[in-house]
Enzyme design. Structure first.
Site, mmCIF file in Angstrom:
data_model
loop_
_atom_site.group_PDB
_atom_site.id
_atom_site.type_symbol
_atom_site.label_atom_id
_atom_site.label_comp_id
_atom_site.label_asym_id
_atom_site.label_seq_id
_atom_site.Cartn_x
_atom_site.Cartn_y
_atom_site.Cartn_z
ATOM 1 C CG HIS A 44 -0.245 0.332 2.491
ATOM 2 N ND1 HIS A 44 0.500 -0.590 3.160
ATOM 3 C CD2 HIS A 44 -0.164 1.471 3.219
ATOM 4 C CE1 HIS A 44 1.016 -0.046 4.239
ATOM 5 N NE2 HIS A 44 0.634 1.215 4.303
HETATM 6 C C1 UD1 Z 1 -2.138 5.571 5.781
HETATM 7 C C2 UD1 Z 1 -0.873 6.050 6.488
HETATM 8 C C3 UD1 Z 1 0.188 4.973 6.401
HETATM 9 C C4 UD1 Z 1 -0.331 3.635 6.896
HETATM 10 C C5 UD1 Z 1 -1.596 3.302 6.133
HETATM 11 C C6 UD1 Z 1 -2.202 2.001 6.583
HETATM 12 C C7 UD1 Z 1 -0.323 8.456 6.408
HETATM 13 C C8 UD1 Z 1 0.568 9.448 5.773
HETATM 14 N N1 UD1 Z 1 -0.311 7.217 5.846
HETATM 15 O O1 UD1 Z 1 -1.827 5.415 4.396
HETATM 16 O O2 UD1 Z 1 1.287 5.339 7.201
HETATM 17 O O3 UD1 Z 1 0.651 2.650 6.697
HETATM 18 O O4 UD1 Z 1 -2.536 4.350 6.347
HETATM 19 O O5 UD1 Z 1 -3.291 1.658 5.778
HETATM 20 O O6 UD1 Z 1 -0.973 8.757 7.380
HETATM 21 N N2 UD1 Z 1 -9.081 4.838 1.314
HETATM 22 C C9 UD1 Z 1 -10.312 4.248 1.251
HETATM 23 N N3 UD1 Z 1 -10.932 3.931 2.424
HETATM 24 C C10 UD1 Z 1 -10.373 4.171 3.643
HETATM 25 C C11 UD1 Z 1 -9.107 4.778 3.690
HETATM 26 C C12 UD1 Z 1 -8.467 5.091 2.526
HETATM 27 O O7 UD1 Z 1 -10.849 4.012 0.190
HETATM 28 O O8 UD1 Z 1 -10.997 3.852 4.671
HETATM 29 C C13 UD1 Z 1 -8.371 5.146 0.045
HETATM 30 C C14 UD1 Z 1 -8.654 6.545 -0.474
HETATM 31 O O9 UD1 Z 1 -8.650 6.493 -1.871
HETATM 32 C C15 UD1 Z 1 -7.449 7.328 0.013
HETATM 33 C C16 UD1 Z 1 -6.353 6.274 -0.081
HETATM 34 O O10 UD1 Z 1 -6.986 5.061 0.256
HETATM 35 O O11 UD1 Z 1 -7.197 8.446 -0.754
HETATM 36 C C17 UD1 Z 1 -5.199 6.530 0.828
HETATM 37 O O12 UD1 Z 1 -5.637 6.720 2.180
HETATM 38 P P1 UD1 Z 1 -4.775 7.613 3.203
HETATM 39 O O13 UD1 Z 1 -5.412 7.617 4.544
HETATM 40 O O14 UD1 Z 1 -4.470 8.914 2.572
HETATM 41 O O15 UD1 Z 1 -3.387 6.886 3.259
HETATM 42 P P2 UD1 Z 1 -2.990 5.334 3.319
HETATM 43 O O16 UD1 Z 1 -2.341 4.956 2.035
HETATM 44 O O17 UD1 Z 1 -4.105 4.476 3.800
#
Ligand code: UD1
Length: 363
Positions: free
Chosen positions: A204
């Site tokens: 991820h």
């Molecule tokens: C975040 C953390 C990372 C951690 C990871 C675990 C930061 C900078 N990053 O990254 O350290 O390892 O979580 O998963 O804080 N999305 C969904 N549903 C959700 C959450 C996210 O669809 O419930 C999708 C969205 O398109 C979003 C993308 O995932 O834009 C990324 O989510 P985000 O919270 O920005 O970062 P992670 O990659 O999950």
């Protein structure tokens, strides 16, 4: 003592759950804020259920966004809540944007902050989490570390000794507490696998999945490995969005939605090999003594290499293939568990909070 704990994203839940349980058992007042950084049922609710966590007292509902947007939304929403609750200490965990945002708010309000999982460093400032770790540790009052390397990192940065307490790995508290339930999960058979005869993949990190060329190379290697050993791939939503851009995608891997905590632990516990870019999973495999091939150039958790079952492959497809083949051939390593990864870290954290709240508080 009133302790306000913050969670935001999936890797936070298993770090805060044991602390909430022990705070309640020891008679401390406790409140919980969920920033809503992760919001899908299988990225958040499933973990609250599996880990027996109480409903958050406040849900900030910030959702996804750029780093600045997400961090700013958490800060703006958290500030009035922490002022109103006026806790004795705020506990933040890990290295996600919510960790940084809430620390920054508290330090300007002169509300004490304790950082659990302090001191880890990848020394890679292209990793957003590294920025979060550096700023959080710079501002937090009490730095609660999982491993001696973290203490050394903090000392090397000039942090005063009284701010550092080596408490051990809180994530292992959740693992130990939930292992009996994981043992009775049927996830392995449900996914058509046999214990000890499959591998688990998670991916991820933006640096691995956002660039189709990098993701393409990694998936190329994984498809080859899957010809030798079946690979189950619970897929993060960020990665799921990108798979279609890569020729061949995850063909030949068993793709699933993200799993809850107990099912995922059960899947890992019975696996033959793990291939991942997760931080926490490097530690969980070390505890289980399962070979882990980390698809990253560096790790903030070097103890999983020096005292564990982890190797760093980077993103070069040949290197991933070679290290996976080696790991599959090598008999299981019987290294001892790192010190203080014993399921009792939550109590040591509370001991440290109690001692610190009674003593002089260096800032
Ligand atoms: C975040 C953390 C990372 C951690 C990871 C675990 C930061 C900078 N990053 O990254 O350290 O390892 O979580 O998963 O804080 N999305 C969904 N549903 C959700 C959450 C996210 O669809 O419930 C999708 C969205 O398109 C979003 C993308 O995932 O834009 C990324 O989510 P985000 O919270 O920005 O970062 P992670 O990659 O999950």
């Amino acid at each position: 003592m009133h302790v306000l704990s913050v969670v935001g994203a999936r890797p936070n839940f298993m770090k805060v759950a044991p602390l909430l349980h022990r705070l309640a058992a020891r008679g401390h007042a406790s409140s919980l804020v969920h920033t809503g950084q992760h919001y899908d049922a299988n990225m958040s609710d499933a973990f609250f259920r599996d880990l027996g966590m109480p409903e958050p007292d406040h849900h900030l509902g910030v959702g996804s966004g750029s780093h600045a947007q997400q961090t700013a939304k958490v800060m703006a929403a958290f500030e009035p809540i922490v002022q109103e609750r006026s806790p004795d200490v705020v506990v933040v965990v890990g290295d996600v944007n919510s960790t940084l945002a809430c620390t920054l708010v508290c330090s300007k309000l002169l509300i004490p902050v304790a950082h659990v999982e302090a001191g880890l460093r990848s020394r890679d400032r292209e990793m957003p989490e590294e920025i979060n770790r550096l700023v959080t540790d710079c501002l937090a009052d009490l730095l609660l570390t999982p491993s001696p390397d973290a203490d050394e990192n903090l000392r090397a940065e000039g942090v005063a000794e009284e701010r550092i307490v080596h408490v051990g790995n809180i994530m292992i508290d959740s693992l130990v507490a939930q292992l009996p339930r994981a043992r009775s999960s049927d996830v392995v058979t449900r996914l058509g696998q046999r214990p000890g005869e499959y591998g688990v993949v998670t991916l991820h990190r933006p640096s691995n999945v956002d660039d189709p060329e990098v993701l393409g190379g990694v998936l190329d290697a994984l498809r080859d490995i899957a010809r030798e050993v079946p690979l189950v791939f619970p897929c993060h939503p960020r990665t799921r969005e990108r798979l279609a851009e890569v020729p061949g995608g995850a063909d030949g891997l068993l793709l699933t939605d993200p799993l809850g905590y107990v099912d995922f632990m059960a899947l890992v516990a019975d696996s033959k090999i793990v291939l991942t870019d997760s931080g926490g999973l490097q530690e969980e495999t070390t505890w289980h003594r399962i070979p882990c091939v980390t698809i990253r150039e560096n790790t903030e958790r070097p103890i999983t290499i020096t005292e564990g079952s982890n190797v760093l492959a980077g993103t070069d497809p040949d290197q991933i293939r070679t290290l996976a083949a080696q790991a599959l051939k090598t008999p299981r390593d019987e290294h001892p568990t790192p010190a203080l990864w014993d399921g009792k870290t939550a109590d040591r954290i509370i001991d440290a909070l109690e001692a610190w709240s009674e003593g002089p508080r260096p800032r």
